[in-house]
Design an enzyme around this catalytic site. Structure first.
Site, PDB file in Angstrom:
ATOM      1  N   ASP A 150      37.640 -18.944 -21.185  1.00 23.05           N
ATOM      2  CA  ASP A 150      39.014 -18.953 -21.081  1.00 23.05           C
ATOM      3  C   ASP A 150      38.896 -20.294 -22.002  1.00 23.05           C
ATOM      4  O   ASP A 150      39.008 -20.643 -23.172  1.00 23.05           O
ATOM      5  CB  ASP A 150      38.794 -20.403 -19.230  1.00 23.05           C
ATOM      6  CG  ASP A 150      39.870 -21.316 -19.714  1.00 23.05           C
ATOM      7  OD1 ASP A 150      40.855 -20.422 -19.484  1.00 23.05           O
ATOM      8  OD2 ASP A 150      40.089 -22.372 -19.022  1.00 23.05           O
ATOM      9  N   HIS A 159      39.219 -18.927 -16.383  1.00 23.23           N
ATOM     10  CA  HIS A 159      39.394 -20.519 -15.666  1.00 23.23           C
ATOM     11  C   HIS A 159      39.441 -20.904 -14.558  1.00 23.23           C
ATOM     12  O   HIS A 159      39.026 -20.016 -13.912  1.00 23.23           O
ATOM     13  CB  HIS A 159      41.041 -20.077 -15.791  1.00 23.23           C
ATOM     14  CG  HIS A 159      42.314 -21.163 -15.957  1.00 23.23           C
ATOM     15  ND1 HIS A 159      42.175 -22.363 -16.652  1.00 23.23           N
ATOM     16  CD2 HIS A 159      43.108 -22.038 -15.135  1.00 23.23           C
ATOM     17  CE1 HIS A 159      42.443 -23.194 -17.136  1.00 23.23           C
ATOM     18  NE2 HIS A 159      43.565 -23.368 -15.835  1.00 23.23           N
ATOM     19  N   SER A 199      43.057 -26.705 -13.816  1.00 26.25           N
ATOM     20  CA  SER A 199      43.677 -27.174 -14.700  1.00 26.25           C
ATOM     21  C   SER A 199      44.816 -27.665 -15.295  1.00 26.25           C
ATOM     22  O   SER A 199      43.801 -29.039 -15.087  1.00 26.25           O
ATOM     23  CB  SER A 199      45.114 -24.770 -14.431  1.00 26.25           C
ATOM     24  OG  SER A 199      45.780 -24.830 -15.633  1.00 26.25           O
TER      25      SER A 199
END
Length: 536
Positions: free
Chosen positions: A458, A485, A206
């Protein structure tokens, strides 16, 4: 509805077999992996590794015993908590102030001549990443790796100021300053190991994957390659072609539809619930109906349309988080490690409450169903008696989201409103084009040695790198159709889809390659040293 298409590379016919990272516990011990020759051909052609699902894989159907995670416990017992002074402002000599940055060193598998696996910490307590970044732990024995988990300034316990002063001193909370923290830390680690050429491989998911990408581009002499999972680096103003700012919502909708394995009526019922909220929110009587149906707490009175919109946005955020954490096994990662975990495929679990196509005919019943659905996230502890749309699932997540709001603007992006909001909340004026100017936007040909992975479940994948970047060395995109994710960075699990096992194998291929290249880099000869000294 929105369907992401997965292309197939039929030209890759040669396959080699490799054990899935889950090892002997996997229900599919041996999986087909794209041949390395074919993978390199795809890289040269500028196409991503698009890892294909084996048929209509949707995970197991029906009730069954939940698989146990394969990670060792407790991981913290294998690590040492370390602290180091780092400059508050790395880019000004006028401010020599320092603060204590926390990091963890895990040396169980370290051997002389080994490597350093460095987690580029992001917006939470670094223990969250230490306990969840299984790819580092599982590869460490094979590469004699020293594991280092660095905490991002202002998060966790790496606070430059006391709690009461923190919000008044936010100007040093920037990605540039955080990366400078990591740069000086890696420099120090190499000196401590007495190995200036030790290979360093970065890992980040991320925002951590964004930092890892930018770190490799800015400090290539300090990190030899980076695995960047779910890194939405192409979400900024000024990019060409521009970011599709509706892509996030489209993918959330996909996850809540039959395409994502959810109840077919779910997405349409959620849309009808938004309409019901705004319609009922026009009157005092309607707002009372909403409050009863959603079981709102006393501190969450709906006094007007602005409150109803805030309530709607709060409810929508639950779906965003559930989509990010749509893992095939129970996980607490998305709720910052809080227990109990979210269920496997939490979007599907939430959608079970909205499976009835007739719900829109009864608005109060529809809103009660919405309450149960978002409760999968907000009431994952199952102990709340009422909901407050002014709070998140736990204090840690709230603080992280608050500081994240300082660093980055929310989606969908309204530039004017965001600038005014930053001025009102933080007293700062953002520079909307700075990220693209600073980091190059889509012009990354000058970088090298980065693997970007993106799961198509995601919602952040819409701003990720989905194509290999040509004209550069090892800028590789890996697509995981069934991935949420940065699923590939997590610990292996028997419930993992085949494509995530293949993604990890591709990532390991490049990790091994970068380590070999780092150890094999030519050293200056004595003659070259002499010539350099003479020139000086």
């Amino acid at each position: 509805m929105f369907v992401l298409c997965c292309s197939k590379h039929s030209s890759i016919q040669r396959q080699l077999f490799r054990r899935c990272a889950a090892g002997e516990k996997s229900r599919m011990r041996v999986l087909a992996l794209l041949a390395l020759l074919g993978c390199l051909q795809l890289t040269a052609a500028g196409l991503p590794f698009r890892l294909r699902p084996r048929g209509p894989w949707r995970g197991s159907s029906g009730p069954r015993a939940q698989p146990e995670l394969s990670q060792p416990a407790p991981l913290i017992s294998q690590c040492k908590e370390m602290w180091r002074p780092t400059r508050l402002d790395h880019f000004s000599e006028a401010n020599p102030s320092e603060f204590q940055q926390r990091y963890f060193v895990c040396d169980k598998h370290w051997r002389e001549g080994g490597s350093v696996f460095f987690y580029v910490g992001n917006e939470a307590d670094v223990l969250l990443y230490l306990n969840n970044t299984g790819l580092m732990w599982e590869l460490a024995p094979k590469y004699n790796a020293l594991l280092v988990f660095a905490e991002h300034r202002y998060y966790g316990q790496s606070k430059p100021f006391p709690a009461k002063q923190l919000r008044k001193n936010m100007e040093w909370l920037t990605s540039e300053q955080a990366m400078a923290d990591y740069a000086t830390l890696i420099w120090e680690l190499r000196e401590q190991l007495k190995d200036p050429d030790v290979p360093v491989i970065g890992f980040g998911g991320s925002y951590g994957g964004m930092l890892g990408t930018w770190f490799r581009c800015k400090y290539p002499h300090l990190v030899d390659g980076v695995i960047a999972g779910s890194a939405p680096i192409w979400t900024y103003k000024g990019e060409r072609p521009p970011y599709d700012d509706g892509s996030f919502a489209k993918i959330v909708t996909q996850d809540a539809s039959a395409e994502g394995g959810s109840a077919p009526a779910c997405a349409s019922n959620v849309r009808e619930a938004w309409k019901a909220l705004m319609h009922l929110g026009k009157t005092e009587e309607g707002r009372q109906t909403i409050a009863v149906a959603l079981q709102l707490c006393e501190d969450s009175r709906l006094d007007g349309k602005a409150d109803v919109r805030a309530l709607r946005d709060w409810a929508a955020s639950a779906w965003d988080y559930l989509a990010m954490g749509d893992y095939p096994w129970p996980s607490s990662y998305i709720v910052n490690g809080a227990q109990p975990p979210l269920p496997a495929f939490p979007v599907r679990a939430a959608c079970e409450h909205l499976a009835d196509r007739d719900l829109p005919d009864d608005p109060p019943a529809l809103l009660r169903a919405l309450r149960s659905a978002i409760g999968v996230f907000y009431n994952h502890t199952r102990d709340l008696e009422c909901f407050s749309f002014k709070q998140g699932p736990n204090p840690e997540t709230d603080e992280d989201a608050d500081f994240w709001g300082y660093q980055f603007w929310p989606e969908p992006f309204d530039e004017k409103a965001t600038i005014e909001g930053c001025k009102a909340t933080w007293g700062v004026t953002p520079r909307p084009l700075w990220a693209t100017i600073q980091w190059g936007g889509r012009r990354l040909e000058g970088c090298s040695n980065i693997v970007w992975s993106n799961g198509l479940l995601d919602p952040w994948s819409g701003g990720g790198v989905l194509q290999n970047i040509t004209g550069a060395k090892d800028l590789v995109a890996v697509i995981i159709p069934e991935g949420a994710h940065h699923l590939d960075l997590m610990f292996s699990n028997p419930a993992d889809p085949p494509s995530v096992c293949e993604a990890r194998a591709v990532e390991e291929h490049y990790i091994a390659k970068w380590i070999r290249e780092a150890r094999g880099r030519p050293q200056p000869s004595l003659l070259q040293h002499g010539a350099l000294l003479a020139a000086q």
